[in-house]
Design an enzyme around this catalytic site. Structure first.
Site: not given
Ligand code: FAD
Ligand code: EPU
Length: 348
Positions: A164, A238, A334
């Protein structure tokens, strides 16, 4: 290019937090971006870059110019026997691009299905999920320097990717707009199925049906079962990173809490599941005002109605304090807080 004043950013962030952009423009090409930067310089406006708003906490109104990057385009720029190199515009929707890549027989991004946001934001925090990170497929990133308007290309190493993390959250924070991302994708599948939830999901699938498309479908299913949809429950995914602690600290906690979720890292440290820590500290499903800690996934904070960014940060601060008191572990947020100054004043 049409610069507008006093635009409410609530529809532009998945936490649905209210904040006004003093000036706002959507740019559809690198040329338009450079024009917008010239105007900002002439007017003395600060510049803030916005993608899909899915990793942001808007804590107050944003002064200066908010530039939404909407640059389109998908182009094959190189090919070998086993792989293709694809240049993707920063304004393409990430999940739609993942689906397009699978339709074209370009593999490797299946585990990253259904991550919200735009392609241009993907390198900023090196998006990752289900055992795969963007960095594994990234060749280069084309950027525009926000001060000078100069265009540059950074290779993978120069992006300084981590968990991240990247140069765009450090040395180039607020200094560069990403206009395109070039990825290397495989022509034959090389499935990564070791992430526990995914491993479990593929158990009953016959091997000949285990295609990258199938893995993408399964990842989407897992995500829908675990993570709330921002359209109905506004959130930013997250809210905290999974903290990295020394193995000694992890072992000490494990003695006290044998069910602690910890993953050993190659460097000898351990990554703890922040969701587990927050749940164990008693926060899962709790609601304070219009802020909830999600009842299925404690790592997700939800705006249940008319919460403000400041209210959200105040509750986040309480969660951080409580996890620190209970486990002696410091959680780090994050999503990015905007405007930047507020993070230092209001949070942690
Ligand atoms: P924004 O929120 O618009 O911007 C995020 C940051 O990036 C800001 O600082 C912005 O200034 C900068 N930025 C955006 N675009 C540019 C650009 N073109 N050039 C330079 N800077 C830029 N993230 C994960 O890694 N793994 C996950 O599994 C994951 N799951 C998610 C689930 C949900 C339901 C949600 C809501 C979010 C999740 N995220 C996850 C976080 C998010 O999806 C990512 O960080 C994504 O890349 C953000 O994209 P965005 O276009 O919405 O960025
Ligand atoms: N867990 C709990 N309680 C909770 C949530 C999770 O005990 O309320 C435990 C689960 O049981 C599991 C462990 O935590 O043993 C990990 O949970 P999960 O697999 O759901 O993944 P996470 O660590 O919570 C991370 C990323 C997610 C990504 C998933 C899958 C980060 C901060 N988050 O979540 O990314 O989708 O793994 O790879 O690294 C995001 O960055 O926004 C995001 C959603």
């Amino acid at each position: 290019m049409h610069i507008q004043s006093n635009i409410n950013l609530k529809p532009y962030n998945t936490l649905a937090l209210p904040a006004l952009a003093e000036q706002f423009v959507s740019v559809h090409s690198t040329e338009q971006l450079c024009q917008a930067l010239v105007v900002a310089k002439q007017q003395g406006w600060l510049v803030t870059i916005l993608g899909g708003g899915s990793n942001l906490v808007l804590a107050a109104d944003i002064s200066g110019l908010v530039i939404q990057i909407a640059i389109p385009g998908v182009e094959t720029v190189g090919e070998t026997e086993s792989s293709v190199q694809v240049k993707v515009g920063a304004g393409e929707d990430w999940h739609q691009f993942v689906q397009l890549s699978l339709q074209n027989g370009w593999y490797g991004l299946e585990n990253l299905s259904l991550i919200p946001g735009m392609v241009g934001a993907a390198p900023v925090q090196n998006i990752g999920a289900y055992g795969v990170e963007l960095a594994e497929h990234l060749v280069s990133v084309d950027i525009v320097d926000l001060q000078s308007g100069e265009q540059k290309s950074l290779n993978r190493q120069q992006c300084q990717f981590g968990y991240r993390d990247s140069i765009f959250k450090n040395a180039l924070k607020n200094r560069a707009a990403i206009v395109s991302v070039t990825l290397e994708l495989l022509k034959t599948s090389n499935l990564k199925l070791s992430y526990p939830a995914l491993q479990q999901a593929v158990e009953d699938i016959p091997e000949d049906q285990l295609t990258p498309q199938k893995v993408s479908e399964l990842v989407c299913q897992i995500r829908r079962s675990k993570l709330p949809d921002p359209a109905s429950e506004p959130n930013a995914g997250s809210f905290f990173k999974n903290p990295v602690v020394s193995t000694e600290k992890a072992q000490q906690l494990q003695q006290q809490y044998p069910e602690l979720v910890a993953y050993p890292l190659p460097d000898g440290n351990s990554k703890l599941a922040a969701g587990w820590l927050i749940e164990k500290a008693g926060w899962k499903g709790r609601r304070i005002g219009d802020i909830a800690i999600h009842h299925r996934q404690a790592l997700v904070m939800v705006n249940c109605g008319t919460a403000t960014g400041e209210e959200l940060l105040a509750v986040a601060g309480q969660v951080v304090e409580s996890v620190k008191e209970t486990f002696g572990v410091e959680l780090e947020m994050e999503p990015r807080v905007l405007p930047e100054a507020l993070r230092h004043r209001e949070y942690l």
